[in-house]
Design an enzyme around this catalytic site. Structure first.
Site, PDB file in Angstrom:
ATOM      1  N   LYS A  79       1.031  -1.247   0.082  1.00 52.30           N
ATOM      2  CA  LYS A  79       0.056   0.101  -0.010  1.00 52.30           C
ATOM      3  C   LYS A  79       0.552   1.269   0.109  1.00 52.30           C
ATOM      4  O   LYS A  79       0.448   2.029  -0.795  1.00 52.30           O
ATOM      5  CB  LYS A  79      -0.921   0.109   1.233  1.00 52.30           C
ATOM      6  CG  LYS A  79      -1.457   1.294   1.460  1.00 52.30           C
ATOM      7  CD  LYS A  79      -2.370   1.295   2.616  1.00 52.30           C
ATOM      8  CE  LYS A  79      -1.894   1.677   3.819  1.00 52.30           C
ATOM      9  NZ  LYS A  79      -1.390   3.262   4.217  1.00 52.30           N
TER      10      LYS A  79
ATOM     11  N   ARG B 212      -5.079  10.814   4.105  1.00 53.69           N
ATOM     12  CA  ARG B 212      -4.019  11.651   4.215  1.00 53.69           C
ATOM     13  C   ARG B 212      -2.902  11.748   3.003  1.00 53.69           C
ATOM     14  O   ARG B 212      -2.768  12.883   2.743  1.00 53.69           O
ATOM     15  CB  ARG B 212      -3.072  11.444   5.374  1.00 53.69           C
ATOM     16  CG  ARG B 212      -3.683  11.073   6.754  1.00 53.69           C
ATOM     17  CD  ARG B 212      -3.124  11.018   7.746  1.00 53.69           C
ATOM     18  NE  ARG B 212      -1.783  11.984   7.712  1.00 53.69           N
ATOM     19  CZ  ARG B 212      -1.768  12.992   8.307  1.00 53.69           C
ATOM     20  NH1 ARG B 212      -3.080  13.537   8.710  1.00 53.69           N
ATOM     21  NH2 ARG B 212      -0.891  13.923   7.928  1.00 53.69           N
TER      22      ARG B 212
ATOM     23  N   CYS C 170      -4.983  12.756  12.679  1.00 58.78           N
ATOM     24  CA  CYS C 170      -5.856  11.383  12.499  1.00 58.78           C
ATOM     25  C   CYS C 170      -5.639  10.526  13.936  1.00 58.78           C
ATOM     26  O   CYS C 170      -5.054  11.042  14.774  1.00 58.78           O
ATOM     27  CB  CYS C 170      -5.219  10.711  11.340  1.00 58.78           C
ATOM     28  SG  CYS C 170      -3.679   9.524  11.731  1.00 58.78           S
TER      29      CYS C 170
ATOM     30  N   ARG D 122       0.162  14.710  13.181  1.00 58.31           N
ATOM     31  CA  ARG D 122       0.868  14.326  12.014  1.00 58.31           C
ATOM     32  C   ARG D 122       0.811  15.793  11.116  1.00 58.31           C
ATOM     33  O   ARG D 122       0.241  15.924  10.072  1.00 58.31           O
ATOM     34  CB  ARG D 122       0.140  13.416  11.218  1.00 58.31           C
ATOM     35  CG  ARG D 122       0.195  12.157  11.851  1.00 58.31           C
ATOM     36  CD  ARG D 122      -0.642  11.041  11.281  1.00 58.31           C
ATOM     37  NE  ARG D 122       0.184  10.526  10.033  1.00 58.31           N
ATOM     38  CZ  ARG D 122      -0.233   9.477   9.286  1.00 58.31           C
ATOM     39  NH1 ARG D 122      -1.215   8.938   9.521  1.00 58.31           N
ATOM     40  NH2 ARG D 122       0.479   8.892   8.413  1.00 58.31           N
TER      41      ARG D 122
ATOM     42  N   LYS E 239      13.801  15.911  10.939  1.00 60.23           N
ATOM     43  CA  LYS E 239      13.407  14.419  11.448  1.00 60.23           C
ATOM     44  C   LYS E 239      12.957  13.569  10.485  1.00 60.23           C
ATOM     45  O   LYS E 239      12.495  14.036   9.313  1.00 60.23           O
ATOM     46  CB  LYS E 239      12.178  14.758  12.354  1.00 60.23           C
ATOM     47  CG  LYS E 239      11.636  13.466  13.145  1.00 60.23           C
ATOM     48  CD  LYS E 239      10.376  14.037  13.877  1.00 60.23           C
ATOM     49  CE  LYS E 239       9.719  12.844  14.330  1.00 60.23           C
ATOM     50  NZ  LYS E 239       8.485  13.233  14.975  1.00 60.23           N
TER      51      LYS E 239
ATOM     52  N   VAL F  69       8.664  10.030   5.934  1.00 56.40           N
ATOM     53  CA  VAL F  69       8.689   9.110   4.841  1.00 56.40           C
ATOM     54  C   VAL F  69       7.805  10.231   3.430  1.00 56.40           C
ATOM     55  O   VAL F  69       8.398  10.036   2.455  1.00 56.40           O
ATOM     56  CB  VAL F  69       7.657   7.863   4.835  1.00 56.40           C
ATOM     57  CG1 VAL F  69       7.266   7.016   3.619  1.00 56.40           C
ATOM     58  CG2 VAL F  69       8.410   7.092   5.950  1.00 56.40           C
TER      59      VAL F  69
ATOM     60  N   ASP G  31       4.313   0.633  12.048  1.00 56.13           N
ATOM     61  CA  ASP G  31       3.348  -0.117  11.364  1.00 56.13           C
ATOM     62  C   ASP G  31       2.930  -1.505  11.784  1.00 56.13           C
ATOM     63  O   ASP G  31       2.019  -2.230  11.478  1.00 56.13           O
ATOM     64  CB  ASP G  31       3.258   0.000  10.053  1.00 56.13           C
ATOM     65  CG  ASP G  31       2.961   1.463   9.500  1.00 56.13           C
ATOM     66  OD1 ASP G  31       3.423   1.677   8.289  1.00 56.13           O
ATOM     67  OD2 ASP G  31       2.898   2.324  10.401  1.00 56.13           O
TER      68      ASP G  31
ATOM     69  N   ILE H 157       7.497   7.097  16.825  1.00 58.15           N
ATOM     70  CA  ILE H 157       7.112   7.902  15.703  1.00 58.15           C
ATOM     71  C   ILE H 157       5.768   8.743  15.785  1.00 58.15           C
ATOM     72  O   ILE H 157       5.475   9.643  15.587  1.00 58.15           O
ATOM     73  CB  ILE H 157       6.904   6.781  14.449  1.00 58.15           C
ATOM     74  CG1 ILE H 157       8.254   5.729  14.547  1.00 58.15           C
ATOM     75  CG2 ILE H 157       6.829   7.552  13.266  1.00 58.15           C
ATOM     76  CD1 ILE H 157       9.575   6.711  13.888  1.00 58.15           C
TER      77      ILE H 157
HETATM   78  C1  EPZ Z   1       4.196   6.952   6.341  1.00 54.60           C
HETATM   79  O1  EPZ Z   1       3.361   8.124   6.881  1.00 54.60           O
HETATM   80  C2  EPZ Z   1       3.437   5.703   6.239  1.00 54.60           C
HETATM   81  N1  EPZ Z   1       2.142   6.143   5.299  1.00 54.60           N
HETATM   82  C3  EPZ Z   1       2.853   5.327   7.704  1.00 54.60           C
HETATM   83  O2  EPZ Z   1       2.089   4.300   7.543  1.00 54.60           O
HETATM   84  C4  EPZ Z   1       4.021   5.080   8.640  1.00 54.60           C
HETATM   85  O3  EPZ Z   1       3.510   4.840   9.708  1.00 54.60           O
HETATM   86  C5  EPZ Z   1       4.984   6.355   8.578  1.00 54.60           C
HETATM   87  O4  EPZ Z   1       5.315   6.691   7.162  1.00 54.60           O
HETATM   88  C6  EPZ Z   1       6.205   6.133   9.471  1.00 54.60           C
HETATM   89  O5  EPZ Z   1       6.834   4.934   8.836  1.00 54.60           O
HETATM   90  C7  EPZ Z   1       2.228   5.999   3.874  1.00 54.60           C
HETATM   91  O6  EPZ Z   1       3.179   5.764   3.516  1.00 54.60           O
HETATM   92  C8  EPZ Z   1       1.086   6.207   3.136  1.00 54.60           C
HETATM   93  P1  EPZ Z   1       6.203  10.212   8.461  1.00 54.60           P
HETATM   94  P2  EPZ Z   1       3.974   9.474   6.948  1.00 54.60           P
HETATM   95  O7  EPZ Z   1       6.126  11.611   7.671  1.00 54.60           O
HETATM   96  O8  EPZ Z   1       4.834   9.739   5.647  1.00 54.60           O
HETATM   97  C9  EPZ Z   1       6.267  13.597  11.890  1.00 54.60           C
HETATM   98  C10 EPZ Z   1       0.025   3.008   7.688  1.00 54.60           C
HETATM   99  O9  EPZ Z   1      -0.411   2.259   8.827  1.00 54.60           O
HETATM  100  N2  EPZ Z   1       5.923  14.866  10.713  1.00 54.60           N
HETATM  101  O10 EPZ Z   1       7.597   9.303   8.203  1.00 54.60           O
HETATM  102  O11 EPZ Z   1       2.615  10.514   7.076  1.00 54.60           O
HETATM  103  C11 EPZ Z   1       5.044  12.832  12.063  1.00 54.60           C
HETATM  104  O12 EPZ Z   1       3.949  13.519  12.529  1.00 54.60           O
HETATM  105  C12 EPZ Z   1       0.605   4.479   7.799  1.00 54.60           C
HETATM  106  O13 EPZ Z   1       0.363   2.237   6.741  1.00 54.60           O
HETATM  107  C13 EPZ Z   1       6.112  15.967  10.942  1.00 54.60           C
HETATM  108  O14 EPZ Z   1       6.329  16.462  12.362  1.00 54.60           O
HETATM  109  O15 EPZ Z   1       4.788   9.456   7.998  1.00 54.60           O
HETATM  110  C14 EPZ Z   1       5.588  11.625  12.547  1.00 54.60           C
HETATM  111  O16 EPZ Z   1       5.686  11.690  13.960  1.00 54.60           O
HETATM  112  C15 EPZ Z   1       0.309   4.950   9.121  1.00 54.60           C
HETATM  113  N3  EPZ Z   1       6.019  17.124  10.060  1.00 54.60           N
HETATM  114  C16 EPZ Z   1       6.791  11.312  11.883  1.00 54.60           C
HETATM  115  O17 EPZ Z   1       7.028  12.676  11.535  1.00 54.60           O
HETATM  116  C17 EPZ Z   1       5.818  16.682   8.685  1.00 54.60           C
HETATM  117  O18 EPZ Z   1       5.740  17.468   8.063  1.00 54.60           O
HETATM  118  C18 EPZ Z   1       7.231  10.361  10.892  1.00 54.60           C
HETATM  119  O19 EPZ Z   1       5.864  10.755   9.937  1.00 54.60           O
HETATM  120  C19 EPZ Z   1       6.005  15.176   8.465  1.00 54.60           C
HETATM  121  C20 EPZ Z   1       6.050  14.359   9.269  1.00 54.60           C
END
Ligand code: EPZ
Length: 429
Positions: free
Chosen positions: A22, A102, A126, A131, A171, A174, A316, A338
């Protein structure tokens, strides 16, 4: 609303074909906005999130066609879809759509890079955390975009196009890594992304972009280099296997006992989690077909785990691990680093008899001899599948409510588990 009914106790025996990921399929589909030619994706999982994204891309003018079954295919493989953004007729991603999924916020990068403008609804918080999208906005500003936030929308403009630059993420993220990489592919000059996410899905998207004509190196490491090009072209790419689905079924068979072949999975996509599973009590064997997971018969051992960005233990899989060690011979400690609110499954697992104590971002799980089936409520995608895993090992009947969460990220879960001996069925309405 659909529910899933499980009668626990049966070991899992057989083979499960692992679906396309996904979390690779979504950014890959969004990458179709970067070119006016056709992007063909194979091994696309049939998930609610994928269906939702097709609608969202259609709103921008993307034609999406599902290719019919081919000779030799049994229909269990993923879909093959052709996406063509010949003309982008709308650069607005409305709240009604973005709030439903999202990751659709990520269209902001390709729309801005190709059209010089984008107006995208803020995704909002969410179930698992606030996030924010501040890292996305900072990265796009680094690439020369003017960005305002007004009325719940991010308004981005780059009338003269984007220009390459150095982006340093405070930080690991993804989503913002995907978006910066896609946008920089059409920017003038070189971009260097530092502290980039190293998740395998990043490398999968980069591989597809390179097939489309992008100049990218270092994807999968924390430093990614992109030399912008004027345009991107047609390409065909197969979505990588889903490592979270792989880890989920590996934990399920470790909890129930049995012997499962996870077809198409590899060790490389799930390093730390498979080490943790081995420590808990699984035998993990790489074969030509995939990964074979068996319980080693010594009972389940407790573990201490902290969730981290790749290659660390994936957040995850945190809920699924918690379900698994709820039956361990001893006390486990799971720290979530995370997302700030990713323990919604704790109270539901407790309904099945699990003994879990929360202290901030740390969960202390004291193993119990048995779990007993009950009615439970799914709260988010990964929490819901941890309840399914626990139900497979619990005595008696478990009913998981609100499984629409599950359908967002797990393809045909009751068929796959049912084919391996589980007593599991979907109750509609
Ligand atoms: C991706 O989400 C995945 N979603 C998530 O999977 C996964 O949990 C996450 O990466 C971490 O591995 C998809 O790929 C669609 P991040 P993402 O940006 O990109 C903070 C699932 O169950 N942050 O790596 O949204 C954020 O709040 C989902 O399939 C900021 O502060 O995650 C978090 O604490 C859930 N500001 C951390 O960084 C920003 O602008 C990591 O989030 C962006 C992120």
């Amino acid at each position: 609303m659909d529910r899933i009914r499980i009668v626990g106790g049966a070991p899992l025996m057989g083979a499960i074909p692992i679906s396309g990921a996904k979390n690779a399929a979504l950014p890959l589909m969004i990458a179709s906005l970067l070119t006016d030619e056709t992007l063909t994706l194979d091994n696309v999982p049939r998930l609610a999130d994928v269906a939702m994204l097709k609608r969202i891309l259609g709103n921008h003018g993307v034609d999406c066609m599902v290719l019919g079954k081919r000779a030799g295919q049994n229909g269990l493989q993923g879909e093959s879809i052709e996406l063509r953004a010949g003309d982008i007729v709308d650069t607005v991603a409305p709240y009604e759509l973005v709030s439903r999924m999202r990751a659709s916020f990520w269209v902001i990068g390709p729309l801005l890079a190709r059209m010089g403008e984008a107006r995208v609804s803020l995704p909002g918080g969410c179930a698992i955390g606030t996030r924010p999208v501040d890292f996305f906005i900072a990265a796009l500003r680094d690439l020369g975009a003017e960005i305002d936030i007004d009325g719940g929308y991010v308004i981005a403009r780059a009338k003269k196009g984007l220009r390459g630059n150095r982006i340093v993420f405070p930080k690991t993220t993804v989503g913002a890594t995907h978006v910066a990489m896609m946008a920089a592919s059409l920017a003038r000059g070189e971009t260097v992304i530092e502290n980039a996410a190293r998740e395998p899905e990043i490398a999968d998207v980069a591989a597809c972009l390179v097939k489309m004509g992008a100049k990218i190196s270092g994807a999968g490491t924390s430093t990614i280099r992109i030399d912008g090009v004027d345009r991107l072209n047609a390409a065909r790419h197969a979505v990588m296997p889903d490592r979270i689905e792989t880890g989920t079924y590996a934990m399920a068979v470790t909890m129930t006992g049995g012997d499962l072949l996870l077809e198409g999975a590899t060790l490389a996509i799930l390093p730390t989690a498979l080490d943790v599973l081995t420590a808990v009590g699984a035998e993990v064997t790489a074969t030509n077909e995939g990964l074979r997971i068996r319980r080693n018969g010594n009972g389940l051992a407790p573990v201490d785990v902290t969730t981290e960005p790749f290659p660390g233990f994936p957040t995850d899989l945190q809920a699924q691990l918690m379900a698994l060690v709820s039956r361990a011979n001893g006390t486990s400690h799971i720290r979530e680093t995370i997302f700030e609110n990713r323990f919604m499954h704790v109270q539901e697992l407790a309904r099945l008899g699990a003994d879990i104590h929360l202290d901030g971002q740390m969960a202390t799980v004291t193993g119990v001899d048995r779990l007993k089936g009950a009615q439970v409520m799914a709260t988010d995608l990964r929490a819901s599948v941890s309840l399914v895993i626990a139900g497979l090992a619990a005595e008696g009947e478990t009913v998981v409510n609100r499984v629409y969460h599950l359908d967002r990220g797990f393809e045909r879960i009751e068929d796959k588990l049912g084919a391996c001996g589980a007593t599991i069925e979907r109750l509609s309405g």
